[in-house]
Enzyme design. Structure first.
Site, PDB file in Angstrom:
ATOM      1  N   HIS A 187      37.765  44.689  34.858  1.00  0.00           N
ATOM      2  CA  HIS A 187      39.206  44.374  34.854  1.00  0.00           C
ATOM      3  C   HIS A 187      39.800  45.006  33.591  1.00  0.00           C
ATOM      4  CE1 HIS A 187      42.843  42.263  35.755  1.00  0.00           C
ATOM      5  NE2 HIS A 187      42.495  41.013  35.517  1.00  0.00           N
ATOM      6  N   HIS A 221      39.948  51.084  42.411  1.00  0.00           N
ATOM      7  CA  HIS A 221      40.762  49.868  42.369  1.00  0.00           C
ATOM      8  C   HIS A 221      40.533  49.075  43.636  1.00  0.00           C
ATOM      9  CE1 HIS A 221      44.172  47.222  41.692  1.00  0.00           C
ATOM     10  NE2 HIS A 221      44.139  47.658  40.445  1.00  0.00           N
ATOM     11  N   ASP A 249      44.001  52.159  33.583  1.00  0.00           N
ATOM     12  CA  ASP A 249      43.226  52.197  32.339  1.00  0.00           C
ATOM     13  C   ASP A 249      42.827  53.600  31.923  1.00  0.00           C
ATOM     14  OD1 ASP A 249      43.227  49.470  31.788  1.00  0.00           O
ATOM     15  OD2 ASP A 249      41.646  49.108  33.238  1.00  0.00           O
TER      16      ASP A 249
END
Ligand code: CMC
Length: 377
Positions: free
Chosen positions: A218, A257, A313
């Site tokens: 995460h 994802h 990210d």
């Protein structure tokens, strides 16, 4: 059969955000993420998430003043941080300090909606102060007090580095905050909602969320992305590094994802910010490595027939690095940016609350009898 990872399970109605996974589209309360990133500040986005509509000028002035006035954290919480071993991970320090804030918050036990809105604003204001304070305390430095007149993002960079950021750096931080502010029923938001659904308080929900965000699948991925870029070191080494890692069956951080089957819409916005920062500083090394990784991944994932693309990210890592944020604090940035999303979700959960209590499918043995201890093998 259990549903591993709760994939596809809908656990709540929400008015906060919608993700179009197949198209790579993200909407906060009706507004496209690209529009918000370009035309609104993080403070406006916080207001939108909490109250449902963008503020007008007077509302924004008032909201900014409220945030500013709530930035200071109790001295005792800073003392608590001073007690932690210096090598405590910044997310662990944040989790501990955020939990401790409850002891000093006049609204901690008041679960009325008015009190919960006050805490949402206060916690959003306090998270950067806690992170910046730990960044200084662990280096034996005194925390820098928040400075009125600076926006939420610029003030964080100021408290962390002691320098007032220029316009590009302040705006970059601000947009990065906006991009991370909310994202549907992600793991940490779910944790926060599960916690308050038991009627535990908001600080407990926030603490659950921070702990959940910490993991590398995460929020912890952005830190790992930077480790990867640093380990690769040179653009020419990227291709072999990625192919070797995939051949060992490893995951490449910053890719993939649960919900997106297309490019995460936040990634290109961050890539463009990374390009502007790199152009300003004259150093494109991290971007060059990132774009080589991206093209090898595209080739490899196409060959394997997998819809794995860069996520939020991937480019946030080089953006934060260039802004001078220590690598192990990247996930804290995610946490402080997500606080309005977490708190808005907790308020939404409590408006129509029902205990969240799924079931487990027992697959262990049955019909066993307790043997006297001397007869057990
Ligand atoms: N690199 C290589 N292969 C991958 C990756 C990756 N980053 N992500 C998924 N895969 C493969 C995975 O090995 C699996 O292959 P197979 O079907 O052959 O076993 C397939 O794709 C599906 O993976 P999954 O584990 O079922 O997917 P998931 O929905 O459970 O996981 C994820 C989603 C984000 C945990 C995963 O993509 C991942 O581990 N990514 C790296 C960590 C990361 O960047 N996390 C940040 C997510 S975005 C920010 C946030 O919301 O926190």
């Amino acid at each position: 059969m259990s549903n591993r990872g709760l994939e596809g399970v809908v656990v709540a109605d929400t008015e906060l955000s919608k993700i179009y996974g197949e198209e790579g589209r993200l909407v906060y309360r009706g507004y496209e993420i690209e529009d918000l990133a370009e035309n609104a500040t993080f403070e406006e986005v916080c207001y939108l998430l909490l109250y449902g509509e963008l503020p007008n000028s007077a509302q924004l002035t008032d909201f900014r003043r409220q945030l500013e006035s709530e930035r200071t954290v109790p001295g005792a919480v800073l003392d608590l941080l001073r007690l932690l071993p210096r090598d405590t991970h910044p997310m662990a320090a944040l989790r501990t300090a955020a939990s401790a804030l409850a002891g000093f918050d006049p609204d901690a036990r008041d679960m009325t909606e008015e009190a919960n809105f006050r805490k949402a604003i206060r916690l959003t204001a306090q998270m950067p102060t806690l992170t910046a304070a730990w960044g200084r305390i662990r280096n034996g430095q005194e925390p820098i007090a928040p400075r009125d007149g600076l926006g939420h993002a610029a003030n964080f960079l100021y408290m962390l580095t002691g320098e007032t950021p220029d316009e590009l750096r302040a705006r970059t931080m601000d947009v990065a905050f906006t991009l991370h502010a909310e994202h549907g029923m992600n793991a940490s938001t779910f944790a926060a909602r599960v916690t308050v659904a038991t009627l535990a308080d908001m600080h407990s929900g926030l603490t659950s969320a921070i702990g959940t965000l910490k993991g590398p699948l995460h929020g912890g991925a952005n830190e790992r992305v930077m480790h990867m870029l640093l380990e690769i070191g040179e653009p020419d080494r990227a291709e072999a590094w990625v192919r070797d890692a995939l051949a060992r069956g490893e995951r490449i951080m910053g890719f993939g994802h649960r919900v997106y089957r297309a490019l995460d819409p936040r990634a290109p916005i961050l890539r463009s910010l990374a390009m502007q920062l790199a152009a300003q500083g004259g150093d494109t090394r991290w971007l060059d490595i990132a774009s080589r990784i991206e093209s090898v991944m595209r080739e490899e994932m196409d060959r394997r027939g997998k819809k794995i693309y860069p996520n939020v990210d991937f480019y946030s890592a080089s953006v934060y690095y260039t802004l001078g944020i220590p690598t192990d604090m990247f996930t804290n940035v995610f946490a402080m940016a997500r606080t309005p999303g977490w708190t808005a979700h907790m308020i939404e959960q409590l408006r129509d609350n029902r205990l969240i209590r799924p079931k487990a499918n027992y697959v262990g043995p049955l019909d066993k009898k307790v043997q006297p201890i001397e007869k057990r093998g």
